[in-house]
Design a protein around this motif. Structure first.
Motif, mmCIF file in Angstrom:
data_model
loop_
_atom_site.group_PDB
_atom_site.id
_atom_site.type_symbol
_atom_site.label_atom_id
_atom_site.label_comp_id
_atom_site.label_asym_id
_atom_site.label_seq_id
_atom_site.Cartn_x
_atom_site.Cartn_y
_atom_site.Cartn_z
ATOM 1 N N UNK A 168 0.481 -1.129 0.334
ATOM 2 C CA UNK A 168 -0.281 0.046 0.175
ATOM 3 C C UNK A 168 0.625 1.050 0.304
ATOM 4 N N UNK A 169 1.689 1.010 0.675
ATOM 5 C CA UNK A 169 2.993 1.884 0.186
ATOM 6 C C UNK A 169 3.470 2.752 -0.780
ATOM 7 N N UNK A 170 3.935 2.057 -2.038
ATOM 8 C CA UNK A 170 4.420 1.999 -3.096
ATOM 9 C C UNK A 170 3.228 2.514 -4.145
ATOM 10 N N UNK A 171 4.396 3.943 -4.500
ATOM 11 C CA UNK A 171 3.471 4.529 -5.937
ATOM 12 C C UNK A 171 3.273 3.479 -6.613
ATOM 13 N N UNK A 172 3.763 2.994 -7.692
ATOM 14 C CA UNK A 172 3.940 2.149 -9.176
ATOM 15 C C UNK A 172 2.371 1.467 -8.863
ATOM 16 N N UNK A 177 6.189 12.929 -7.026
ATOM 17 C CA UNK A 177 7.253 13.201 -7.802
ATOM 18 C C UNK A 177 6.682 12.521 -9.045
ATOM 19 N N UNK A 178 5.743 11.686 -8.702
ATOM 20 C CA UNK A 178 6.227 10.502 -9.756
ATOM 21 C C UNK A 178 5.016 10.933 -10.894
ATOM 22 N N UNK A 179 5.960 10.987 -11.978
ATOM 23 C CA UNK A 179 5.329 11.854 -13.591
ATOM 24 C C UNK A 179 4.368 10.791 -14.704
ATOM 25 N N UNK A 180 4.715 9.793 -14.194
ATOM 26 C CA UNK A 180 3.662 8.869 -14.586
ATOM 27 C C UNK A 180 2.203 8.201 -14.041
ATOM 28 N N UNK A 181 2.062 8.915 -13.171
ATOM 29 C CA UNK A 181 0.808 8.911 -12.532
ATOM 30 C C UNK A 181 0.557 10.056 -12.942
ATOM 31 N N UNK A 186 -1.209 7.750 -6.100
ATOM 32 C CA UNK A 186 0.158 7.101 -6.129
ATOM 33 C C UNK A 186 0.822 8.368 -5.689
ATOM 34 N N UNK A 187 -0.206 9.627 -6.165
ATOM 35 C CA UNK A 187 0.817 10.657 -6.071
ATOM 36 C C UNK A 187 0.747 11.877 -4.833
#
Length: 457
Positions: free
Chosen positions: A400-404, A435-439, A429-430
């Motif tokens: 649950x704590x991972x953005x991908x 800073x997760x650009x894909x999301x 995810x954000x």
């Protein structure tokens, strides 16, 4: 019952039936995650002409050729799944044969029925363990299972003194996946404490030198190859070797816990990178050192223990040592690594006469219950692969704590037309990684796309 277990054909039939029961429900699963980058959207996996054109500068040509064969057969995802099941079945049967050979070498004085029962137990646990689903049910996991098949064929050919066949299988394994380069180390292990073919020391050194030459030659070619060169540079830029070694202590702990059933399978484990020693990492390193020392101390009386430990370490050298990888650990790394420890456990049980009366009255039902539990666990895990949404739901529950995983869940919802659920997943995810650009990009595309009606639970 003894006659059934002692018959190689009957034991093989039991293993085959177990594999089919465990994985038959996975045949209807769709393409998932890396499948699209591995073969669905790869021209070299669609036509022989494109594959041939890619041969001089592409990665893993025999792996792509296997995907090409399934693609051309035209059965879609079920055809790919059926091939994965067949590869896993072949590996399980080869593990059974290797176990019988090793136990015969280590315990020649033991009752033959005891050795056969122990070998069958090792093969069944390998075949049924839920951790294997990533290499079997997940189509892209074929890179590991097919490589393992070629390596096991090379090992068996080596033990039968069929040197050309062993060399050809080794080259094929390298053309499937690069970590196959560990074969010479496994052969050294076989020579040291396994059922190696008889020969003088000088002859052994010469034949091993030939196998060591194969990865050196192919490795030199790979370093000159543009794609491999770029891959290596990207890998080295992931983290420093020192940080990677520290981080891999946590990865090894994850794999051990997964093997022991203390963790559930997870296609995207949430493991943090380590940059300094912690009490947990120190304890893990000490336990690893103690296990190595204990196995070494028993190398004369119980050679299967050092064999089990060394096999596990050797199998993980390419993925869990100095060379950094984007993902610290994947479940499929346990596929090949688990074989040695399983043979060691089987040998220890046989040495302790666990499969002889009166202990067999307790041990055999316990082993049967374990195999049934593993089979049910595998079928339960296969259910997570029934759709992309189901897979990433299970993954965000485990990580649950991972953005991908949250981003991938959002994308699965978006493809299914479930805009509201996709937005929530992208926002989560954000929230984890701003800073997760894909999301962020996926969320922007979602906001610009027209709304679609869909049934979204």
């Amino acid at each position: 019952m003894n006659a059934v277990l002692r018959s190689p054909r009957c034991a093989a039939a039991v293993v085959a039936a177990a594999v089919v029961l465990a994985y038959a429900d996975a045949l209807g699963g769709p393409y998932q995650f890396d499948d699209f980058d591995a073969f669905v959207d790869v021209p070299a996996a669609h036509t022989l002409a494109a594959w041939w054109q890619d041969l001089g500068h592409g990665l893993r040509p025999l792996l792509k050729l296997s995907y090409l064969a399934d693609w051309r057969l035209g059965f879609g995802a079920p055809g790919f799944h059926l091939s994965n099941l067949a590869i896993h079945l072949a590996n399980a049967l080869l593990v059974l044969a290797l176990a019988r050979r090793c136990l015969g070498h280590w315990l020649p004085q033991a009752d033959a029925a005891t050795r056969d029962r122990a070998a069958l137990f090792a093969a069944l646990v390998f075949a049924l363990h839920p951790a294997q689903t990533e290499a079997v049910t997940y189509i892209s996991g074929r890179s590991v299972s097919l490589m393992t098949l070629a390596l096991l064929l090379a090992l068996h050919a080596y033990l039968r003194q069929r040197w050309l066949a062993a060399g050809a299988a080794f080259v094929a394994a390298m053309a499937i996946k690069e970590p196959a380069a560990i074969l010479p180390l496994l052969l050294c292990l076989i020579e040291r404490c396994g059922p190696a073919p008889p020969a003088r020391a000088t002859v052994r050194r010469r034949r091993l030198a030939v196998f060591f030459a194969v990865p050196l030659v192919l490795g030199g070619w790979m370093l000159l190859h543009t794609r491999y060169h770029d891959f290596l540079l990207a890998s080295l830029g992931t983290r420093t070797p020192g940080d990677n070694l520290l981080s891999q202590l946590g990865a090894l702990r994850y794999l051990v816990e997964l093997a022991l059933g203390l963790r559930a399978p997870n296609i995207d484990p949430d493991l943090a990178e380590a940059t300094q020693w912690t009490p947990a990492l120190l304890a893990g390193a000490l336990l690893l050192a103690l296990a190595a020392a204990a196995a070494h101390a028993c190398r004369r009386t119980r050679p299967w223990l050092i064999f089990a430990f060394a096999w596990f370490v050797i199998a993980l050298l390419p993925t869990n040592s100095l060379l950094p990888r984007y993902d610290l650990v994947n479940d499929r790394q346990l596929y090949l690594a688990s074989i040695g420890p399983l043979l060691g456990v089987a040998a220890e049980l046989a040495a302790r006469r666990a499969f002889e009366k009166p202990r067999a009255l307790v041990v055999l039902p316990a082993c049967a219950a374990l195999c049934v539990a593993l089979l049910l666990g595998t079928r339960l895990r296969n259910d997570d692969y029934r759709s992309e949404i189901a897979l990433w739901r299970a993954t965000v529950a485990a990580s649950p704590g991972k953005a991908r995983p949250w981003n991938n869940l959002g994308y699965a919802y978006q493809l299914a037309g479930c805009g509201a659920q996709a937005r929530l997943a992208y926002e989560q995810a954000l929230a984890i990684d701003p800073g997760y650009l894909r999301a962020r990009d996926n969320l922007l595309v979602l906001s610009l796309a027209p709304a679609r009606r869909a049934h979204c639970a």
